[in-house]
Enzyme design. Structure first.
Site, PDB file in Angstrom:
ATOM      1  N   LYS A 274       3.087 -42.365  15.497  1.00 52.16           N
ATOM      2  CA  LYS A 274       1.800 -41.773  14.976  1.00 52.16           C
ATOM      3  C   LYS A 274       1.772 -42.729  14.442  1.00 52.16           C
ATOM      4  CE  LYS A 274       4.460 -37.662  12.070  1.00 52.16           C
ATOM      5  NZ  LYS A 274       3.616 -36.556  13.282  1.00 52.16           N
ATOM      6  N   ARG A 348      10.863 -28.496  16.592  1.00 47.93           N
ATOM      7  CA  ARG A 348      11.221 -27.652  17.329  1.00 47.93           C
ATOM      8  C   ARG A 348      12.194 -27.890  17.952  1.00 47.93           C
ATOM      9  NH1 ARG A 348       5.519 -27.598  19.896  1.00 47.93           N
ATOM     10  NH2 ARG A 348       5.530 -28.479  18.420  1.00 47.93           N
TER      11      ARG A 348
HETATM   12  N1  BES Z   1       6.453 -33.451  10.597  1.00 47.76           N
HETATM   13  C1  BES Z   1       4.663 -33.349  11.781  1.00 47.76           C
HETATM   14  C2  BES Z   1       3.423 -32.035  11.250  1.00 47.76           C
HETATM   15  C3  BES Z   1       3.334 -32.081  10.297  1.00 47.76           C
HETATM   16  C4  BES Z   1       2.047 -32.373  10.233  1.00 47.76           C
HETATM   17  C5  BES Z   1       4.113 -32.193   8.865  1.00 47.76           C
HETATM   18  C6  BES Z   1       0.884 -33.236   9.171  1.00 47.76           C
HETATM   19  C7  BES Z   1       2.543 -32.249   7.549  1.00 47.76           C
HETATM   20  C8  BES Z   1       1.678 -33.013   7.718  1.00 47.76           C
HETATM   21  C9  BES Z   1       5.725 -32.862  13.051  1.00 47.76           C
HETATM   22  O1  BES Z   1       6.896 -32.624  13.746  1.00 47.76           O
HETATM   23  C10 BES Z   1       4.365 -33.190  13.981  1.00 47.76           C
HETATM   24  O2  BES Z   1       4.993 -34.436  14.146  1.00 47.76           O
HETATM   25  N2  BES Z   1       3.951 -32.323  14.841  1.00 47.76           N
HETATM   26  C11 BES Z   1       2.645 -32.565  16.297  1.00 47.76           C
HETATM   27  C12 BES Z   1       2.929 -31.341  16.889  1.00 47.76           C
HETATM   28  C13 BES Z   1       2.209 -32.093  18.714  1.00 47.76           C
HETATM   29  C14 BES Z   1       3.029 -33.414  19.344  1.00 47.76           C
HETATM   30  C15 BES Z   1       2.710 -30.856  19.105  1.00 47.76           C
HETATM   31  C16 BES Z   1       1.882 -32.164  15.468  1.00 47.76           C
HETATM   32  O3  BES Z   1       1.477 -30.873  15.042  1.00 47.76           O
HETATM   33  O4  BES Z   1       0.895 -32.609  16.415  1.00 47.76           O
HETATM   34 MN    MN Z   2       6.857 -35.316  14.463  1.00 49.82          MN
END
Ligand code: BES
Ligand code: MN
Ligand code: ZN
Length: 495
Positions: A274, A348
């Site tokens: 990230k 997931r």
């Molecule tokens: N933990 C994150 C989702 C999240 C984002 C929670 C912002 C709280 C605030 C999750 O693990 C994630 O990174 N999801 C990705 C999925 C994508 C790579 C398909 C996302 O939503 O960007």
């Molecule tokens: Mn994530």
């Protein structure tokens, strides 16, 4: 904070403040508010004529040394149009009053309900609102502000109704919600998967729940390949927390509720790392797990008639030397193979094994909660929880509980087209959608692949588990959303 039922007439209670609420309607000063207005020689009516009291939602008016009242202040909170008003709105009204008065150094106040809300449901909403509003994130401040609400009296309730059990239930629910919020607040160096597991153990012991902690050896033995894939990038070993509540006379072959919560104690994204901006927030990526721990704490005390199992997979998502890489194929506990397109879609993955394991342990009905996708924020902002579920009737029953608890949730689509988007060329499924958009639904479908035909609800709390700005009734930070709805739902389940 002490909460007691006021036995004296409200006008003679010598507290720091008397709080009540005013509706947005023509004859605002009816009933008990009419009495107060007359005691003040019509001053309230005059303030209404000059436009200072309208009754609009959460409008505040604070008067000092009100005539006719022994309290030092009178706080009026707007309750909006009577037609739109619900008893559950008393949470926000009471919570807003508490935070307003606390910021002014008030220590004791009395909350007076109006003629329409004199029963147990109102008492429960008020007490929940108060305790949830009282939460502050000050654990790591070495100089604490002295401000504290010591006690709140409840006035105006029907004296023929026994309010004690409603108050007790509210206390348990709200304190469990705050328990979850405390966990969510913890930074990841103070809350690793192992520490979370030991906190769960302490809670289970106190609450009287069965508990088992699966360590990395047991997790390997069970072949939880999806969870292991996420955990392998970190030095911190994963844990799976299993909690059990058993009712007094368990029905053979009756329904068993399975609660599964995502507990990624820190989500860097892994190799699909990230950006630095806001990454510190990813300490709250264990919000779903904390919600389920808090829910179990409440369930242990409120004793629904069905058995409840909670399965909480806990891990960090780190880009260490052994980390899984985009393109890797993992085999989940269920035997399904997964192509890991993006290591940041880790929630997931761990839920795949969590949900499957909950079913193996006997869950016949599932609810999972997870900070799963950024996409749910695009869809619903921080207003609603995204609620997915199959079959639809199962989800609809749950949404009734959410409504009763005043927790906003919105049903999201689970059409087959979204399932098509997680087909993989080289494995059974892939962990991100192949099309454009629909990220919250493809994420939900991924989990559903492991729930299979078990009735299942998925709550995407990514945008509602944490608020960057406080609300009048709620401190900024962790919200503890969904917990009360889940417990309400468990209590309404029939064996
Ligand atoms: N933990 C994150 C989702 C999240 C984002 C929670 C912002 C709280 C605030 C999750 O693990 C994630 O990174 N999801 C990705 C999925 C994508 C790579 C398909 C996302 O939503 O960007
Ligand atoms: Mn994530
Ligand atoms: Zn995550």
């Amino acid at each position: 904070m002490q909460i007691q039922i006021e036995s004296q007439p409200y006008a003679s209670v010598e507290s720091d403040a008397l709080v009540t609420y005013v509706f947005d309607k023509d004859d605002k000063f009816d009933g008990v508010l009419g009495e107060i207005n007359r005691g003040m020689n019509g001053r309230l009516a005059a303030l209404a004529s000059s436009g200072e009291i309208t009754g609009k939602v959460l409008e505040l008016l604070l008067l000092h040394f009100p005539e006719g009242l022994a309290a030092k202040k009178l706080l009026l909170v707007g309750a909006g149009k009577p037609a739109k008003f619900q008893v559950s709105d008393l949470r926000k009204i009471a919570g807003t009053a508490l935070r307003q008065l606390k910021s002014r150094g008030v220590k004791k106040f009395t909350f007076l309900v109006r003629e329409g809300e004199m029963g147990a449901a109102a008492a429960q909403a008020v007490v929940e609102g108060l305790i949830v509003a009282d939460f502050e994130s000050n654990k790591y401040h070495t100089e604490k502000k002295e401000r504290e609400i010591q006690s709140v009296g409840l006035a105006g309730f029907d004296s023929s109704v026994d309010l004690h059990s409603a108050i007790q239930q509210a206390r348990i629910l709200a304190e469990s919600q705050n328990f979850a919020r405390d966990l969510i607040n913890e930074p990841s160096n103070k809350l690793t998967p192992r520490i979370l597991a030991s906190k769960a153990e302490a809670m289970a012991k106190e609450a009287g729940l069965g508990i088992e902690i699966l360590d990395e050896r047991k997790i390997a033995e069970l072949k939880m390949g999806a969870l292991i894939g996420v955990a392998q990038g970190s030095i911190e070993p994963p844990r799976v927390i299993v909690l059990r509540y058993t009712p007094e006379n368990p029905q053979k072959d009756g329904p068993v509720l399975g609660l599964v919560g995502k507990a990624v104690t820190f989500d860097t994204g892994g190799i699909s790392i990230k950006p630095a901006n806001n990454m510190e927030k990813m300490k709250y990526d264990m919000g779903g797990g904390a919600t389920m721990l808090g829910a179990m704490r409440a369930i242990a005390a409120l004793k629904p008639s069905v058995p409840v199992i909670a399965v909480i997979p806990a891990t960090e998502n780190m880009p260490g030397g052994r980390a899984q890489k985009p393109g890797d194929v993992q085999t989940a506990m269920s035997g399904k193979t997964i192509e890991v397109i993006n290591t940041d879609a880790e929630g997931r993955l761990i839920l795949a094994d969590g949900v499957f394991y909950a079913r193996k342990l006997g869950a016949t009905h599932l609810i999972d909660a997870a900070t799963l996708t950024g996409a749910i924020e695009v869809a619903l902002a921080n207003v609603h929880v995204g609620a997915f579920g199959v079959p639809r009737e199962y989800l609809d029953t749950f949404l009734e509980s959410a409504k009763a608890q005043g927790e906003k949730m919105w049903p999201m689509p689970m059409d087959d087209e979204y399932q098509q988007m997680i087909k993989s060329d080289i494995a059974d499924i892939r962990n991100t959608g192949s099309g454009k958009g629909g990220g919250a639904s493809t994420g939900a479908w991924f989990i559903k692949e492991f729930a299979e035909d078990t009735p299942w609800i998925h709550l995407d709390i990514a945008s509602t588990c944490w608020v960057d700005e406080g609300r009048p009734w709620l401190a900024k930070g962790p919200t503890g959303i969904a917990l009360r709805s889940i417990v309400d739902f468990a209590l309404k389940m029939k064996p």
